[in-house]
Motif scaffolding. Sequence first.
Motif, PDB file in Angstrom:
ATOM      1  N   ALA A 272     -10.428  -0.522   2.640  1.00 59.51           N
ATOM      2  CA  ALA A 272      -9.152  -0.297   1.969  1.00 59.51           C
ATOM      3  C   ALA A 272      -8.303  -1.560   1.952  1.00 59.51           C
ATOM      4  CB  ALA A 272      -8.398   0.845   2.661  1.00 59.51           C
ATOM      5  N   ILE A 273      -8.317  -2.312   3.044  1.00 56.81           N
ATOM      6  CA  ILE A 273      -7.503  -3.528   3.136  1.00 56.81           C
ATOM      7  C   ILE A 273      -7.893  -4.539   2.068  1.00 56.81           C
ATOM      8  CG2 ILE A 273      -7.068  -5.568   4.578  1.00 56.81           C
ATOM      9  CD1 ILE A 273      -7.228  -3.647   7.009  1.00 56.81           C
ATOM     10  N   PHE A 274      -9.183  -4.660   1.801  1.00 56.01           N
ATOM     11  CA  PHE A 274      -9.650  -5.696   0.880  1.00 56.01           C
ATOM     12  C   PHE A 274      -9.941  -5.186  -0.537  1.00 56.01           C
ATOM     13  CE2 PHE A 274     -10.790  -7.405   5.093  1.00 56.01           C
ATOM     14  CZ  PHE A 274     -10.095  -8.600   5.023  1.00 56.01           C
ATOM     15  N   ALA A 275     -10.159  -3.869  -0.700  1.00 55.10           N
ATOM     16  CA  ALA A 275     -10.527  -3.342  -2.016  1.00 55.10           C
ATOM     17  C   ALA A 275      -9.344  -2.765  -2.776  1.00 55.10           C
ATOM     18  CB  ALA A 275     -11.610  -2.272  -1.870  1.00 55.10           C
ATOM     19  N   PHE A 276      -8.355  -2.212  -2.069  1.00 53.17           N
ATOM     20  CA  PHE A 276      -7.197  -1.648  -2.746  1.00 53.17           C
ATOM     21  C   PHE A 276      -6.249  -2.778  -3.168  1.00 53.17           C
ATOM     22  CE2 PHE A 276      -7.300   2.683  -0.318  1.00 53.17           C
ATOM     23  CZ  PHE A 276      -8.557   2.918  -0.836  1.00 53.17           C
ATOM     24  N   ASP A 277      -5.376  -2.463  -4.118  1.00 54.13           N
ATOM     25  CA  ASP A 277      -4.323  -3.402  -4.496  1.00 54.13           C
ATOM     26  C   ASP A 277      -3.119  -2.608  -4.983  1.00 54.13           C
ATOM     27  OD1 ASP A 277      -4.829  -2.653  -7.160  1.00 54.13           O
ATOM     28  OD2 ASP A 277      -6.147  -4.371  -7.510  1.00 54.13           O
ATOM     29  N   GLU A 278      -2.158  -3.311  -5.574  1.00 53.32           N
ATOM     30  CA  GLU A 278      -0.920  -2.652  -5.962  1.00 53.32           C
ATOM     31  C   GLU A 278      -1.100  -1.687  -7.128  1.00 53.32           C
ATOM     32  OE1 GLU A 278       1.240  -6.281  -6.504  1.00 53.32           O
ATOM     33  OE2 GLU A 278       2.394  -5.971  -4.679  1.00 53.32           O
ATOM     34  N   THR A 279      -2.222  -1.753  -7.826  1.00 54.54           N
ATOM     35  CA  THR A 279      -2.468  -0.837  -8.935  1.00 54.54           C
ATOM     36  C   THR A 279      -3.171   0.432  -8.479  1.00 54.54           C
ATOM     37  OG1 THR A 279      -4.648  -1.761  -9.539  1.00 54.54           O
ATOM     38  CG2 THR A 279      -2.689  -2.825 -10.475  1.00 54.54           C
ATOM     39  N   THR A 280      -3.622   0.494  -7.233  1.00 54.50           N
ATOM     40  CA  THR A 280      -4.307   1.681  -6.721  1.00 54.50           C
ATOM     41  C   THR A 280      -3.309   2.825  -6.586  1.00 54.50           C
ATOM     42  OG1 THR A 280      -5.817   0.279  -5.452  1.00 54.50           O
ATOM     43  CG2 THR A 280      -5.702   2.609  -4.832  1.00 54.50           C
ATOM     44  N   PRO A 281      -3.571   3.985  -7.192  1.00 53.32           N
ATOM     45  CA  PRO A 281      -2.641   5.115  -7.027  1.00 53.32           C
ATOM     46  C   PRO A 281      -2.595   5.528  -5.552  1.00 53.32           C
ATOM     47  CG  PRO A 281      -4.193   5.507  -8.819  1.00 53.32           C
ATOM     48  CD  PRO A 281      -4.695   4.314  -8.071  1.00 53.32           C
TER      49      PRO A 281
ATOM     50  N   TYR B 188      -6.701   8.278  -2.343  1.00 55.25           N
ATOM     51  CA  TYR B 188      -7.151   6.974  -1.853  1.00 55.25           C
ATOM     52  C   TYR B 188      -6.744   6.736  -0.400  1.00 55.25           C
ATOM     53  CZ  TYR B 188      -8.547   5.678  -6.571  1.00 55.25           C
ATOM     54  OH  TYR B 188      -9.168   5.635  -7.780  1.00 55.25           O
ATOM     55  N   ALA B 189      -5.683   7.399   0.049  1.00 58.94           N
ATOM     56  CA  ALA B 189      -5.233   7.215   1.429  1.00 58.94           C
ATOM     57  C   ALA B 189      -6.181   7.849   2.429  1.00 58.94           C
ATOM     58  CB  ALA B 189      -3.829   7.783   1.602  1.00 58.94           C
TER      59      ALA B 189
END
Length: 640
Positions: free
Chosen positions: A231-240, A245-246
């Motif tokens: 999650a730290i490296f694959a998610f970004d600010e566009t991830t809902p 996803y949480a």
Amino acid sequence: MHYRREVDGLRSVAVLPVILFHAGFDVFSGGYVGVDVFFVISGYLITSILIADLERGDFSISRFYERRARRILPALFVVMLACLPFAWMWMLPADLKDFAQSLVAVVFFASNILFERESGYFAADAELKPLLHTWSLAVEEQYYLIFPVFLFLLWRFGRNRVFWSVAAAAALSFVICEWWWRDSPSAIFYLAPARAWELLAGSLAAFYLQGRAQPSSNALSLAGLGLIVYAIFAFDETTPFPGIYAIAPVLGSALIILFAGERTLVARLLSVKPMVGIGLISYSAYLWHQPLFAFARIRSVSEPSHALMGALAVAALLLAWATWLFVETPFRRRPTPLLPSRQQVFVASGAAGAVFVAIGAAGHVGQGFHGRFDLDRAFLDHFENSVPTHEFLHRADLFRHYRDECNFFIHDVGNYEGVKESIPESCTVPQDPAKPTILIWGDSHAQHLHPGVEAVADGRWNMLQVATSGCRPHLLSSPMREICARSNKTALDAIAAVRPEIVLIGSIGMWDVAALNGIAAHLKGLGVKTVLVSGPPPHWRPSLPFLMASRDLGLERRTWRGVDLAYVDYSEQFVAAAGEEGNAFAVLDLMSALCDEAGCLTYIGEDRREGITSFDYGHLMPAASRLAAEAALRPFLDGR
């Protein structure tokens, strides 16, 4: 409960990515999930203590809140106090007023509600809010106003029934979170009902482990750590987010708590001294990092360098160590802490809180104390554009210039909770089939292109537009909130039906070239001949009206003062990348149209106020839009 070194180590896994994410290190694009890890840890630790108290039969709600006050308030008040002189010296009046309001909200643990209400599209940049991060403290304390009482009242029915009641509450909170994000993403990010399931996940882990030997599983604990790291490296600010996803950071944290027995690889990794040490100071590190970063950005005329932000991240850890040693520990030291009696803790907390409330109220009533700056107040007030009234947008008739009828966002509602059912047919259907068609697609940074496109097209083209505030163009396979899904579907349906000669894409932020090529290839597959993507206009820090209103700066017609150089560098790289062989789109180079070696245009014509090129940090005024389009767009339209 016995002390678990690996849980303190897990705190370091939570706090370091949060700090590095807020510092602007793009590799930690999902570092914000560290807050979710904190929620799970908090739920586990607090529930373990509550269960132990209840099982001994000596549960005390006043003792519980005394513990919380000793844990949370001393360090929090020290950081708030440290913010005051820098806010006074460096913040603009409107921003200082917002900061003053946040002081009051923090004292009452309601800052999450305040920041959710300030999260409209034209609201102040979140990176410039020194106390923004306190939203997560507010969520926790709101949770702990209810949860101990909930446990106490249900405990008489037996632990098994309490466990399933907690599980049901967690499931309900998750359903609220997943259902609500499409309609109000800011609400599910900030508000407790949509976040409670994360704390309850930790509570469920505490119930499971209570009275049991610590289970050990290398496979499950490694899977948990892997979920967090992913999650730290694959998610970004566009991830809902949070939403479904949480689950990755929440489940990952729960697996570590449940299965990282002391002999597992994960427990041994998390138990090394540096990890435990950072974990011990993680609360203070979390408190310090956001004010340091926010004031650095407020003070800088451009985005601070990675070197400076890295140094400030280290400074946050050093300040955290000092705060832990000289503030946190003395108030929690046993058997003789500072303010040894419960009454002293509550009285001192109330008195300190009252001081901050008084300061915050003064800042609010004083409208941010305008007199601190040598500003042309009349000039600056002309551009006042607060959410949701948008005084300047109405005064300058920008809703018409930006063609707001083609925007699904309802400005008077704000926070993306107001969504139009449809937009007029004139936005998506050409008026003259004999003319070529250009369609503008994107967010407000597409809307501000309309005056320029209209001028250059000069009646020779059909002009269509689907541009919704806050909605980045995406293909429908990408996850997005409801308003953006509706906007993007409308745009894509219109493109498929009309097959315009040109689609012009505009959006805030920085594009990934590979993602853009995917969008452009799809559009060309629908029959579009040319896909144009707008590069960024000049971005001004904190805003062009403020810079021009400051008599101290004395801004000239062209300047580099206050220009965010990160966007200048990105624009150059973006234009170069688009010119490489194999790319399916071309770039509308706004930066080159508005900036040269002497700097970027601040105003056009003789009147500094009426000729200003941007009314905020980067949305173009109509005259600037026309000037940029004349230089950047005409070659594409005249070539048809």
